[in-house]
Each structure stands twice: as structure tokens, then as C-alpha cells.
Design a protein around this motif. Structure first.
Motif, PDB file in Angstrom:
ATOM      1  N   GLY A  40      17.486 -16.253  36.464  1.00 22.82           N
ATOM      2  CA  GLY A  40      18.761 -16.060  37.146  1.00 22.82           C
ATOM      3  C   GLY A  40      19.288 -14.648  37.015  1.00 22.82           C
ATOM      4  N   GLU A  41      19.205 -14.087  35.815  1.00 26.07           N
ATOM      5  CA  GLU A  41      19.718 -12.738  35.562  1.00 26.07           C
ATOM      6  C   GLU A  41      19.048 -11.706  36.462  1.00 26.07           C
ATOM      7  OE1 GLU A  41      21.925  -9.704  33.736  1.00 26.07           O
ATOM      8  OE2 GLU A  41      22.124 -11.858  33.376  1.00 26.07           O
ATOM      9  N   GLN A  42      17.765 -11.909  36.739  1.00 22.08           N
ATOM     10  CA  GLN A  42      17.015 -10.901  37.491  1.00 22.08           C
ATOM     11  C   GLN A  42      16.863 -11.258  38.970  1.00 22.08           C
ATOM     12  OE1 GLN A  42      17.627  -8.960  34.837  1.00 22.08           O
ATOM     13  NE2 GLN A  42      15.865  -7.809  35.596  1.00 22.08           N
ATOM     14  N   SER A  43      17.599 -12.258  39.431  1.00 26.85           N
ATOM     15  CA  SER A  43      17.562 -12.554  40.871  1.00 26.85           C
ATOM     16  C   SER A  43      18.964 -12.834  41.378  1.00 26.85           C
ATOM     17  CB  SER A  43      16.586 -13.700  41.169  1.00 26.85           C
ATOM     18  OG  SER A  43      16.941 -14.897  40.504  1.00 26.85           O
ATOM     19  N   SER A  44      19.278 -14.097  41.642  1.00 34.07           N
ATOM     20  CA  SER A  44      20.535 -14.386  42.347  1.00 34.07           C
ATOM     21  C   SER A  44      21.692 -14.748  41.434  1.00 34.07           C
ATOM     22  CB  SER A  44      20.308 -15.552  43.324  1.00 34.07           C
ATOM     23  OG  SER A  44      19.950 -16.724  42.613  1.00 34.07           O
ATOM     24  N   GLY A  45      21.451 -14.932  40.146  1.00 33.41           N
ATOM     25  CA  GLY A  45      22.481 -15.524  39.316  1.00 33.41           C
ATOM     26  C   GLY A  45      23.008 -14.650  38.214  1.00 33.41           C
ATOM     27  N   THR A  46      24.000 -15.170  37.493  1.00 30.80           N
ATOM     28  CA  THR A  46      24.503 -14.583  36.270  1.00 30.80           C
ATOM     29  C   THR A  46      24.779 -15.739  35.320  1.00 30.80           C
ATOM     30  OG1 THR A  46      26.176 -13.140  35.298  1.00 30.80           O
ATOM     31  CG2 THR A  46      26.889 -14.522  37.133  1.00 30.80           C
ATOM     32  N   PHE A  47      25.569 -15.498  34.251  1.00 35.05           N
ATOM     33  CA  PHE A  47      25.715 -16.566  33.252  1.00 35.05           C
ATOM     34  C   PHE A  47      26.623 -17.696  33.715  1.00 35.05           C
ATOM     35  CE2 PHE A  47      29.237 -13.769  32.472  1.00 35.05           C
ATOM     36  CZ  PHE A  47      30.259 -14.562  31.975  1.00 35.05           C
ATOM     37  N   VAL A  48      27.367 -17.481  34.789  1.00 36.65           N
ATOM     38  CA  VAL A  48      28.128 -18.561  35.431  1.00 36.65           C
ATOM     39  C   VAL A  48      27.942 -18.439  36.937  1.00 36.65           C
ATOM     40  CG1 VAL A  48      29.879 -18.768  33.608  1.00 36.65           C
ATOM     41  CG2 VAL A  48      30.236 -17.140  35.495  1.00 36.65           C
ATOM     42  N   ARG A  49      28.151 -19.543  37.638  1.00 35.53           N
ATOM     43  CA  ARG A  49      28.033 -19.518  39.100  1.00 35.53           C
ATOM     44  C   ARG A  49      29.203 -18.739  39.675  1.00 35.53           C
ATOM     45  NH1 ARG A  49      24.691 -23.803  42.286  1.00 35.53           N
ATOM     46  NH2 ARG A  49      25.039 -23.154  44.437  1.00 35.53           N
ATOM     47  N   VAL A  50      28.941 -17.916  40.683  1.00 37.64           N
ATOM     48  CA  VAL A  50      29.978 -17.069  41.258  1.00 37.64           C
ATOM     49  C   VAL A  50      30.163 -17.401  42.734  1.00 37.64           C
ATOM     50  CG1 VAL A  50      29.506 -15.182  39.647  1.00 37.64           C
ATOM     51  CG2 VAL A  50      28.297 -15.241  41.836  1.00 37.64           C
ATOM     52  N   ALA A  51      31.293 -16.938  43.273  1.00 37.57           N
ATOM     53  CA  ALA A  51      31.578 -17.161  44.691  1.00 37.57           C
ATOM     54  C   ALA A  51      30.486 -16.533  45.547  1.00 37.57           C
ATOM     55  CB  ALA A  51      32.936 -16.562  45.046  1.00 37.57           C
ATOM     56  N   GLY A  52      30.057 -17.240  46.575  1.00 35.05           N
ATOM     57  CA  GLY A  52      29.024 -16.733  47.468  1.00 35.05           C
ATOM     58  C   GLY A  52      27.617 -17.103  47.056  1.00 35.05           C
ATOM     59  N   GLU A  53      27.474 -17.652  45.858  1.00 31.72           N
ATOM     60  CA  GLU A  53      26.149 -18.040  45.380  1.00 31.72           C
ATOM     61  C   GLU A  53      25.848 -19.457  45.869  1.00 31.72           C
ATOM     62  OE1 GLU A  53      23.710 -18.414  41.161  1.00 31.72           O
ATOM     63  OE2 GLU A  53      25.714 -17.547  41.179  1.00 31.72           O
ATOM     64  N   THR A  54      25.529 -19.533  47.148  1.00 38.74           N
ATOM     65  CA  THR A  54      25.332 -20.833  47.792  1.00 38.74           C
ATOM     66  C   THR A  54      23.971 -21.406  47.464  1.00 38.74           C
ATOM     67  OG1 THR A  54      24.379 -19.843  49.763  1.00 38.74           O
ATOM     68  CG2 THR A  54      26.784 -20.066  49.715  1.00 38.74           C
ATOM     69  N   ASP A  55      23.820 -22.703  47.754  1.00 40.07           N
ATOM     70  CA  ASP A  55      22.519 -23.342  47.556  1.00 40.07           C
ATOM     71  C   ASP A  55      21.473 -22.707  48.451  1.00 40.07           C
ATOM     72  OD1 ASP A  55      23.589 -25.047  45.677  1.00 40.07           O
ATOM     73  OD2 ASP A  55      23.923 -26.692  47.086  1.00 40.07           O
ATOM     74  N   GLU A  56      21.859 -22.331  49.672  1.00 39.96           N
ATOM     75  CA  GLU A  56      20.922 -21.703  50.607  1.00 39.96           C
ATOM     76  C   GLU A  56      20.468 -20.349  50.073  1.00 39.96           C
ATOM     77  OE1 GLU A  56      19.481 -19.018  53.526  1.00 39.96           O
ATOM     78  OE2 GLU A  56      21.523 -18.849  52.698  1.00 39.96           O
ATOM     79  N   LEU A  57      21.412 -19.582  49.526  1.00 39.13           N
ATOM     80  CA  LEU A  57      21.052 -18.278  48.972  1.00 39.13           C
ATOM     81  C   LEU A  57      20.123 -18.447  47.778  1.00 39.13           C
ATOM     82  CD1 LEU A  57      23.294 -15.203  48.437  1.00 39.13           C
ATOM     83  CD2 LEU A  57      21.945 -16.060  46.530  1.00 39.13           C
ATOM     84  N   ARG A  58      20.420 -19.403  46.923  1.00 44.36           N
ATOM     85  CA  ARG A  58      19.572 -19.646  45.762  1.00 44.36           C
ATOM     86  C   ARG A  58      18.163 -20.047  46.189  1.00 44.36           C
ATOM     87  NH1 ARG A  58      21.211 -21.369  40.406  1.00 44.36           N
ATOM     88  NH2 ARG A  58      23.238 -20.486  39.884  1.00 44.36           N
ATOM     89  N   ALA A  59      18.058 -20.906  47.191  1.00 45.36           N
ATOM     90  CA  ALA A  59      16.746 -21.346  47.653  1.00 45.36           C
ATOM     91  C   ALA A  59      15.929 -20.176  48.183  1.00 45.36           C
ATOM     92  CB  ALA A  59      16.908 -22.414  48.731  1.00 45.36           C
ATOM     93  N   ARG A  60      16.613 -19.209  48.767  1.00 38.75           N
ATOM     94  CA  ARG A  60      15.921 -18.069  49.373  1.00 38.75           C
ATOM     95  C   ARG A  60      15.601 -16.966  48.360  1.00 38.75           C
ATOM     96  NH1 ARG A  60      19.678 -16.726  52.599  1.00 38.75           N
ATOM     97  NH2 ARG A  60      20.419 -14.828  51.586  1.00 38.75           N
ATOM     98  N   SER A  61      16.486 -16.739  47.418  1.00 42.93           N
ATOM     99  CA  SER A  61      16.391 -15.538  46.591  1.00 42.93           C
ATOM    100  C   SER A  61      16.251 -15.773  45.094  1.00 42.93           C
ATOM    101  CB  SER A  61      17.625 -14.656  46.830  1.00 42.93           C
ATOM    102  OG  SER A  61      17.688 -14.235  48.182  1.00 42.93           O
ATOM    103  N   ALA A  62      16.427 -16.981  44.626  1.00 40.38           N
ATOM    104  CA  ALA A  62      16.355 -17.214  43.187  1.00 40.38           C
ATOM    105  C   ALA A  62      14.922 -17.099  42.685  1.00 40.38           C
ATOM    106  CB  ALA A  62      16.918 -18.585  42.842  1.00 40.38           C
ATOM    107  N   ALA A  63      14.760 -16.454  41.528  1.00 38.57           N
ATOM    108  CA  ALA A  63      13.463 -16.449  40.866  1.00 38.57           C
ATOM    109  C   ALA A  63      13.184 -17.836  40.296  1.00 38.57           C
ATOM    110  CB  ALA A  63      13.443 -15.405  39.765  1.00 38.57           C
ATOM    111  N   GLN A  64      11.910 -18.131  40.111  1.00 45.35           N
ATOM    112  CA  GLN A  64      11.513 -19.460  39.665  1.00 45.35           C
ATOM    113  C   GLN A  64      10.666 -19.373  38.403  1.00 45.35           C
ATOM    114  OE1 GLN A  64       9.097 -21.556  42.500  1.00 45.35           O
ATOM    115  NE2 GLN A  64       8.911 -23.397  41.237  1.00 45.35           N
TER     116      GLN A  64
END
Length: 421
Positions: free
Chosen positions: A25-49
Motif C-alpha cells: 500500500g505504501e508504495q502504490s495507492s495507499g497509506t496507513f489509513v484510507r483517504v478520500a478518493g481512494e476508491t475500490d476502482e482505483l485500488r483495483a487498477r493501481s494497488a500493488a499486490q
């Protein structure tokens, strides 16, 4: 989706799955808490796995200090594991510094970690295709020098610094007369006041051209042009204008951007010197291992990579040098182009270290650079070069060096002199 896969060695007192997820999460779409704009669609597209986690060991004491762990009063066990994380290449684009920031970056500073080392990178062929290939590489280097059936035997200008351009040119003259294939500047001699490149390059190339006209052999000289980026481009232009074939740069201090810019600018072979890499690699649970490091700089388009030497004066084990050489000699990407780079063995090398070097490289596609091994041979530089050729021919005939030395006096002298050290 195209993904770049990074493998890490992690240590943490927290659940491995949780920390690995934090890393992704730290190195892709996230941080230590969920933030505004961090949608499920964005996570599916850009989150590291996180692909997998393999436990290695537990320890009761942390390898590295973490104020965060201390503040949370978190004790052991401290779990060590190999973690593989896949990063979408669309997050990065064609951007080497951002690739480095993604697979390394803030990960080293995460409070939950008491150890982290980037071990290797897997770069898909489609992503590799977005970057420069070596302009010269192994075969181009061989063609330039005219050596196709054995290692490239080279040496280093010594003393490291202090000589004037005429002194350096005179030494190069001796080395060309000795039959050396390759010469390089030392990493600490780039553009010093005592021997500026503007004077040194013409003086040295005048000697190399003389020997090329006399013998037909084109000795490759790697001029150290390490500098700020615009200056490196000017230095490379000077080397090319004088008929030179190679430039050298200190990878860590020029950086990914500087090396990539240099590659775009010059058709000359780029000799990549890794000085300072030990600061990244020596700790078993901090920094970066060579397989990951070389992948980044090969994307920048270098042609040669230093791998240190077996039985030399540096800290590397034989296994570490062997691994470094073999990854250089493999394509960077599975199914990708033939983009191998020539491993440059250096540090304390002489005829007696050649057998294990050939075994490490699984062949003769290598640079074998001997400073003292040539220049300090008791019978002079020409004898030093001959001792290397003697060693190679002896080994290719199936004999040991000791047997070969019985009929090869320069090899015998090398064994007597260097073997006692």
C-alpha cells in the motif's frame, strides 16, 4: 496488466501478512489509513499486490533499531521472511527514478520493519522494451577490440591520481606495447586539475591511435567522465571525437537519470563502475542486493558492469561474485531481447584467480582486469599480460596452472610472486 515484481527480505515483530500489505500500500495507492478518493476502482487498477510470503527465520532481538517499535513497546519474536510484491507498471511509466522510488523508497523507513533488503527485480519484456538496450554490449566490445576467443584482459591506470596527462599517456604507451586489451581510469580520477580530460583524452588517444595504426589492434580505453550530466555529455563527445570507444561513470554518484541521459547521448560503450555499492549491500537485512541493483542500471543502458573479483581484496564471497557475473550474462527479462552486459572482474586479480573466474562466468565472456596483476608482475607489464594469456591457454588445454607454469616462465613468475601474498 503489466507488473514489475520485487522480492524483499523483511524482518518485523508484527504479523508478516499485515506488514507486507502495508509495504504494497505504501508504495502504490495507499497509506496507513484510507483517504478520500481512494476508491475500490482505483485500488483495483493501481494497488500493488502481495504475491507470496515465505518465512525464513525468527530472532528474539531486532536486527535494526526502530523508534516506532520501541515506542509501541513491541518485543520479539522478530520474524524474517521473503516477500514478493507486484507493482503495476502503469503507476510508474517509463521512468527509472520513479521505478527506484517505487521498489525501494520509503520502504526502508517503515516503522514496523527492523530489517528490509531488496533482493531482486523481475522486469517483464514489454516493460524492458521501453528502455535503452546496451549500444555495444558483449559482442560489440569484442568486435571493437578484435578479441573473440578469450576473456578481455585489462588493467587500471595506477597510481590512481596525481599523474599528469603526459605521464598517463606514457603509461598507456607501455600498456599498449605490453599487449593489453582494455585500460580504464580509476574511479577517483575523472577530471582532476592535474590531468583534466580536455588534455588527458587527446594525449592518451594519440598513443592508442599510434598503436592501432602500427598493429591493427584497437585498445579500448574507458575514460572516467563522471561529472554533472551536461559535463558528462561534453566529455563523451570529446572521447568520441578523438576516436575513443568507451567511457566510464560511477553509477551511484551519477544516478539513474544521469546514466540514462548519457546513454541517450553517446554511442560509445558505457563502463558502469559500482563504487559505493557496498554501502547498499553489505548488511544482510538492509539495502539492496546486486541482482536488483544491476537490473535498474541495465535499464539505463550500460554495456559493462563491475562485479568485483573472486579471491580479491574486497569483501565479496565467491558466491556473491559468481551470482553477480551470472545475472549480468543473462537476459534481463524472460522472453526479452539479448541485452546481456559484460561482467568486469576487478580487485586483486592476477593469473592465479582466473580459473575460478572462468568457472563463475561459465565461459570467457568477461573482462578480467588486473592492476597489480599486470603492472606489478616481477618481469614487467608485458610479462603480466603474457601470464594471463598463459593461464588461459593452460586451462583450455585441460592442465592446472602449476603444470602449465613448468613451460611458461611468465606464468611461473606470477605464481611465485603473487601466490605468496
Amino acid at each position: 496488466m503489466t507488473r514489475i515484481i520485487a522480492e524483499y527480505l523483511l524482518e518485523t515483530p508484527y504479523p508478516l501478512e499485515e506488514v507486507a500489505a502495508m509495504m504494497a500500500g505504501e508504495q502504490s495507492s495507499g497509506t496507513f489509513v484510507r483517504v478520500a478518493g481512494e476508491t475500490d476502482e482505483l485500488r483495483a487498477r493501481s494497488a500493488a499486490q502481495v504475491l507470496d510470503i515465505t518465512s525464513v527465520a525468527d530472532t528474539q532481538e531486532p536486527t535494526l533499531h526502530s523508534a516506532y517499535v520501541e515506542r509501541k513497546n513491541k518485543g520479539g519474536p522478530f520474524r524474517q521472511a521473503r516477500v514478493r510484491i507486484a507493482y503495476p507498471s502503469e503507476n510508474i511509466g517509463r521512468n527509472l527514478p520513479t521505478l527506484g522510488a517505487t521498489v525501494s523508497g520509503n520502504l526502508y523507513d517503515m516503522g514496523e520493519t527492523t530489517g528490509l533488503k531488496l533482493l531482486k527485480l523481475e522486469v517483464p519484456a514489454s516493460y524492458r522494451a521501453r528502455f535503452e538496450l546496451p549500444r555495444v554490449g558483449i559482442q560489440g566490445t569484442r568486435k571493437s577490440i578484435g578479441i573473440f576467443d578469450r576473456p578481455i584482459f585489462g588493467t587500471i591506470i595506477k597510481p590512481n591520481v596525481g599523474m599528469r596527462p603526459d605521464d598517463i599517456a606514457n603509461l598507456v604507451d607501455q600498456l599498449c606495447a605490453a599487449g593489453v586489451d582494455f585500460i580504464k581510469d580509476d574511479e577517483v580520477c575523472a577530471n582532476p586539475d592535474c590531468a583534466p580530460l580536455a588534455e588527458r583524452v587527446p594525449a592518451v588517444m594519440d598513443v592508442i591511435r599510434k598503436w592501432r595504426d602500427r598493429t591493427g589492434k584497437n585498445v579500448m580505453m574507458a575514460f572516467n567522465i563522471t561529472d554533472e550530466t551536461d559535463a558528462m555529455k561534453r566529455h563523451a563527445d570529446l572521447v568520441e571525437a578523438e576516436g575513443g570507444t568507451c567511457v566510464m561513470a560511477s553509477l551511484n554518484w551519477c544516478g539513474l537519470s544521469g546514466m540514462e541521459t548519457l546513454r541517450h547521448h553517446t554511442p560509445l560503450a558505457i563502463h558502469g563502475h559500482r563504487n559505493g555499492f557496498g554501502a547498499m549491500s553489505r548488511h544482510p537485512l538492509l539495502g539492496m542486493a546486486f541482482p536488483a541493483y544491476q537490473a535498474l542500471y541495465r535499464l539505463a543502458g550500460v554495456d559493462h558492469m563491475h562485479v568485483h573479483g573472486i579471491g580479491g581484496k574486497f569483501v565479496d564471497t565467491s558466491d556473491e561474485v559468481t551470482e553477480a557475473a551470472r545475472v549480468c550474462l543473462q537476459p534481463l527479462s524472460e522472453g526479452g531481447p539479448d541485452d546481456q552486459v559484460m561482467p568486469a572482474f576487478s580487485s586483486g586479480q592476477w593469473a592465479g584467480t582466473l580459473p575460478k573466474t572462468l568457472e563463475a562466468a561459465q565461459g570467457s565472456d568477461l573482462m578480467f582486469m588486473c592492476g597489480g596483476g599486470i603492472l606489478a608482475h616481477p618481469n614487467g607489464p608485458a610479462a603480466g599480460v603474457q601470464s594471463l594469456r598463459d593461464a588461459y591457454e593452460t586451462l583450455m588445454s585441460g592442465q592446472t596452472l602449476a603444470n602449465g607454469a613448468k613451460t611458461r616462465p611468465q606464468l611461473a613468475a606470477a605464481i611465485d610472486f603473487f601466490g605468496a601474498r
